[in-house]
Design a protein around this motif. Structure first.
Motif, PDB file in Angstrom:
ATOM      1  N   ILE A   1       5.346   8.928 -12.265  1.00  0.00           N
ATOM      2  CA  ILE A   1       6.033   7.762 -12.831  1.00  0.00           C
ATOM      3  C   ILE A   1       5.936   6.610 -11.834  1.00  0.00           C
ATOM      4  CG2 ILE A   1       8.090   6.920 -14.009  1.00  0.00           C
ATOM      5  CD1 ILE A   1       8.118  10.522 -13.162  1.00  0.00           C
ATOM      6  N   THR A   2       4.883   5.833 -11.941  1.00  0.00           N
ATOM      7  CA  THR A   2       4.672   4.672 -11.088  1.00  0.00           C
ATOM      8  C   THR A   2       5.603   3.535 -11.513  1.00  0.00           C
ATOM      9  OG1 THR A   2       2.989   3.824 -12.581  1.00  0.00           O
ATOM     10  CG2 THR A   2       2.229   5.275 -10.795  1.00  0.00           C
ATOM     11  N   GLY A   3       5.554   2.446 -10.781  1.00  0.00           N
ATOM     12  CA  GLY A   3       6.315   1.270 -11.176  1.00  0.00           C
ATOM     13  C   GLY A   3       5.902   0.770 -12.547  1.00  0.00           C
ATOM     14  N   ASP A   4       4.609   0.802 -12.831  1.00  0.00           N
ATOM     15  CA  ASP A   4       4.123   0.379 -14.155  1.00  0.00           C
ATOM     16  C   ASP A   4       4.711   1.247 -15.256  1.00  0.00           C
ATOM     17  OD1 ASP A   4       2.308  -1.850 -13.702  1.00  0.00           O
ATOM     18  OD2 ASP A   4       1.019  -0.422 -12.661  1.00  0.00           O
ATOM     19  N   GLU A   5       4.749   2.554 -15.024  1.00  0.00           N
ATOM     20  CA  GLU A   5       5.311   3.466 -16.012  1.00  0.00           C
ATOM     21  C   GLU A   5       6.804   3.217 -16.188  1.00  0.00           C
ATOM     22  OE1 GLU A   5       3.932   6.377 -17.967  1.00  0.00           O
ATOM     23  OE2 GLU A   5       2.499   4.738 -17.789  1.00  0.00           O
ATOM     24  N   GLY A   6       7.482   2.991 -15.086  1.00  0.00           N
ATOM     25  CA  GLY A   6       8.912   2.706 -15.161  1.00  0.00           C
ATOM     26  C   GLY A   6       9.196   1.448 -15.960  1.00  0.00           C
ATOM     27  N   TRP A   7       8.364   0.425 -15.770  1.00  0.00           N
ATOM     28  CA  TRP A   7       8.566  -0.819 -16.500  1.00  0.00           C
ATOM     29  C   TRP A   7       8.301  -0.638 -17.994  1.00  0.00           C
ATOM     30  CZ3 TRP A   7      10.766  -4.779 -18.017  1.00  0.00           C
ATOM     31  CH2 TRP A   7      10.161  -5.705 -18.869  1.00  0.00           C
ATOM     32  N   LYS A   8       7.281   0.108 -18.357  1.00  0.00           N
ATOM     33  CA  LYS A   8       6.978   0.310 -19.774  1.00  0.00           C
ATOM     34  C   LYS A   8       8.134   0.987 -20.507  1.00  0.00           C
ATOM     35  CE  LYS A   8       1.946   0.451 -19.214  1.00  0.00           C
ATOM     36  NZ  LYS A   8       0.744   1.322 -19.162  1.00  0.00           N
ATOM     37  N   SER A   9       8.828   1.889 -19.822  1.00  0.00           N
ATOM     38  CA  SER A   9       9.980   2.553 -20.430  1.00  0.00           C
ATOM     39  C   SER A   9      11.182   1.617 -20.485  1.00  0.00           C
ATOM     40  CB  SER A   9      10.322   3.825 -19.646  1.00  0.00           C
ATOM     41  OG  SER A   9       9.253   4.753 -19.710  1.00  0.00           O
ATOM     42  N   LEU A  10      11.409   0.863 -19.418  1.00  0.00           N
ATOM     43  CA  LEU A  10      12.509  -0.096 -19.394  1.00  0.00           C
ATOM     44  C   LEU A  10      12.289  -1.197 -20.429  1.00  0.00           C
ATOM     45  CD1 LEU A  10      15.087  -1.318 -18.233  1.00  0.00           C
ATOM     46  CD2 LEU A  10      13.704  -2.324 -16.394  1.00  0.00           C
ATOM     47  N   GLN A  11      11.041  -1.566 -20.653  1.00  0.00           N
ATOM     48  CA  GLN A  11      10.710  -2.613 -21.619  1.00  0.00           C
ATOM     49  C   GLN A  11      11.210  -2.260 -23.019  1.00  0.00           C
ATOM     50  OE1 GLN A  11       6.480  -3.189 -22.278  1.00  0.00           O
ATOM     51  NE2 GLN A  11       6.756  -5.367 -22.644  1.00  0.00           N
ATOM     52  N   VAL A  12      11.152  -0.983 -23.368  1.00  0.00           N
ATOM     53  CA  VAL A  12      11.641  -0.525 -24.671  1.00  0.00           C
ATOM     54  C   VAL A  12      13.142  -0.791 -24.786  1.00  0.00           C
ATOM     55  CG1 VAL A  12      11.953   1.481 -26.175  1.00  0.00           C
ATOM     56  CG2 VAL A  12       9.839   1.237 -24.842  1.00  0.00           C
ATOM     57  N   ILE A  13      13.871  -0.528 -23.703  1.00  0.00           N
ATOM     58  CA  ILE A  13      15.323  -0.696 -23.709  1.00  0.00           C
ATOM     59  C   ILE A  13      15.706  -2.177 -23.727  1.00  0.00           C
ATOM     60  CG2 ILE A  13      17.419  -0.228 -22.410  1.00  0.00           C
ATOM     61  CD1 ILE A  13      15.999   2.207 -23.827  1.00  0.00           C
ATOM     62  N   ILE A  14      15.008  -2.984 -22.969  1.00  0.00           N
ATOM     63  CA  ILE A  14      15.266  -4.424 -22.991  1.00  0.00           C
ATOM     64  C   ILE A  14      14.967  -4.989 -24.381  1.00  0.00           C
ATOM     65  CG2 ILE A  14      14.477  -6.648 -22.093  1.00  0.00           C
ATOM     66  CD1 ILE A  14      14.216  -5.355 -19.362  1.00  0.00           C
TER      67      ILE A  14
ATOM     68  N   GLY B   1       0.803  -1.213   0.000  1.00  0.00           N
ATOM     69  CA  GLY B   1       0.000   0.000   0.000  1.00  0.00           C
ATOM     70  C   GLY B   1       0.836   1.264   0.000  1.00  0.00           C
ATOM     71  N   LYS B   2       2.142   1.113  -0.234  1.00  0.00           N
ATOM     72  CA  LYS B   2       3.045   2.257  -0.270  1.00  0.00           C
ATOM     73  C   LYS B   2       3.322   2.680  -1.712  1.00  0.00           C
ATOM     74  CE  LYS B   2       3.385   2.362   4.158  1.00  0.00           C
ATOM     75  NZ  LYS B   2       2.796   3.488   4.943  1.00  0.00           N
ATOM     76  N   LYS B   3       3.812   3.885  -1.872  1.00  0.00           N
ATOM     77  CA  LYS B   3       4.043   4.418  -3.212  1.00  0.00           C
ATOM     78  C   LYS B   3       5.420   4.018  -3.734  1.00  0.00           C
ATOM     79  CE  LYS B   3       0.933   8.227  -2.273  1.00  0.00           C
ATOM     80  NZ  LYS B   3      -0.221   7.441  -2.779  1.00  0.00           N
ATOM     81  N   LEU B   4       5.457   3.698  -5.011  1.00  0.00           N
ATOM     82  CA  LEU B   4       6.704   3.412  -5.720  1.00  0.00           C
ATOM     83  C   LEU B   4       6.783   4.362  -6.901  1.00  0.00           C
ATOM     84  CD1 LEU B   4       9.232   1.755  -6.494  1.00  0.00           C
ATOM     85  CD2 LEU B   4       7.692   0.160  -7.682  1.00  0.00           C
ATOM     86  N   MET B   5       7.842   5.162  -6.940  1.00  0.00           N
ATOM     87  CA  MET B   5       8.059   6.090  -8.048  1.00  0.00           C
ATOM     88  C   MET B   5       9.450   5.853  -8.617  1.00  0.00           C
ATOM     89  SD  MET B   5       7.828  10.259  -8.095  1.00  0.00           S
ATOM     90  CE  MET B   5       8.833  11.225  -9.224  1.00  0.00           C
ATOM     91  N   ILE B   6       9.560   5.968  -9.935  1.00  0.00           N
ATOM     92  CA  ILE B   6      10.838   5.817 -10.622  1.00  0.00           C
ATOM     93  C   ILE B   6      11.319   7.206 -11.055  1.00  0.00           C
ATOM     94  CG2 ILE B   6      12.094   4.562 -12.406  1.00  0.00           C
ATOM     95  CD1 ILE B   6      10.561   2.825 -10.293  1.00  0.00           C
TER      96      ILE B   6
END
Length: 340
Positions: free
Chosen positions: A313-326, A117-122
């Motif tokens: 920039i939530t965890g989901d947003e961070g992953w979508k950007s990292l996914q492009v690089i991977i 229930g805590k916030k994760l920001m990238i």
């Protein structure tokens, strides 16, 4: 909610030049603890920023019940383990980019945030650059009509001049960094393009090299070709081989004009319209390693926690950007376009 108590894990350059000064300047935050595996560095950082405690083991820092929020400023391979442990300990987490080294790690971080229930920001700071925000606004309004293409680049001479460990930095070690210029710089531009265009990347092709740095086991030059869901195509370049000056520019090519971002030394945004007219904007220059200013990241994170709002920039947003690089890494290895 009163003043937020802050703990910072990792006392290298990103912590000392960005996170800690910005927490120090935020009236709603108080730095109470720092951690680094190098004790002298942890102690010096604590003294510099007035932290009452310093640690060499992040697990000990996380046991400090006073701490409300944690900034994760470690080498890349520790981003997920430290973030997950912090979330499980009941702390809100601001994690540096790239958020993780794999899809599995990213998903585990996102799940930990949901469960706690805590916030994760990238920490993708390019979303807070005024010219980028203005460009997003104009594109969404239809000012440029249909968008056809883009070119975005981030390059400089390499992290050795920035990192606390110079040429011996973890940035050059695959086992600690996982990825080189693509993860250090390219992921910023992947996030920026997604943000400005308001679209997801659906296809990636890439060429990746590691020939500019000695004693390095990661990439230092990369060019990716991206296609978005509506068919916008463009290039993303990341490099540690730009030896004269940093290039952090983006150009958007539209039906009614061209937006040039952070390309001109005076005007942070220049719009060249189809009719031949030009409009120049002075919105403040983009932050560089040499020119430090408030990135907006820490202020936004603190506000998100205090006001219980979803961070930009939530965890989901961070992953979508990292996914492009991977995907770019995979495309280079397989010599095939990768579909997302």
């Amino acid at each position: 909610m009163g003043t937020l108590k802050v703990g910072v894990v990792g006392c290298g350059s990103i912590a000392n030049h960005r996170h800690l000064p910005e927490y120090q300047n935020n009236p709603d935050a108080e730095i109470i603890a720092v951690c680094d595996k190098v004790e002298d560095r942890a102690k010096a950082t604590a003294e510099r920023f007035g932290a009452g405690k310093y640690y060499t083991d992040y697990h000990e820092l996380l046991q400090n019940e006073e701490i409300d929020i944690v900034s994760v400023c470690t080498p890349n391979y520790l981003h997920a383990p430290v973030s997950i442990a912090a979330l499980q300990a009941g702390k809100h987490v601001l994690c540096e980019k790239p958020m993780a080294t794999s899809e599995k790690e990213a998903n585990e971080m996102i799940a930990a945030a949901e469960k706690s229930g805590k916030k994760l920001m990238i920490g993708h700071n390019q979303r807070f650059v005024p010219s980028h925000q203005k460009a997003k606004e104009l594109i969404a309004s239809g000012e440029l009509g249909r968008i056809y293409s883009f070119r975005t680049t981030f390059g400089h001479g390499g992290p050795e001049g920035w990192s606390a460990d110079g040429k011996n930095s973890w940035f050059f070690k695959k086992e600690e960094a996982f990825i080189g210029a693509l993860g250090d710089l390219g992921v910023h531009k992947a996030d920026l393009i997604r943000y400005i265009l308001g679209e997801e990347v659906k296809e990636v092709a890439a060429l990746v090299e590691g020939n500019a740095k000695e004693n390095s086991t990661v990439d230092d030059n990369a060019v990716a070709l991206l296609r978005t869901e509506s068919g916008i195509i463009g290039t993303l370049t990341a490099s540690w081989a730009y030896v004269s000056s940093e290039d952090n520019s983006t150009i958007i090519y539209g039906e009614k004009g061209i937006i040039r971002l952070e390309e001109d030394p005076v005007f942070s945004m220049v719009i060249q319209y189809k009719d031949g007219s030009t409009v120049n904007y002075q919105l403040g220059q983009i932050q560089t390693n040499e020119s430090q200013s408030n990135s907006g990241v820490i202020d936004h994170f603190v506000e998100s926690v205090k006001e219980d709002k979803t961070p930009l920039i939530t965890g989901d947003e961070g992953w979508k950007s990292l996914q492009v690089i991977i995907a770019a890494l995979e495309a280079n290895e397989t010599k095939k376009n990768v579909q997302l």
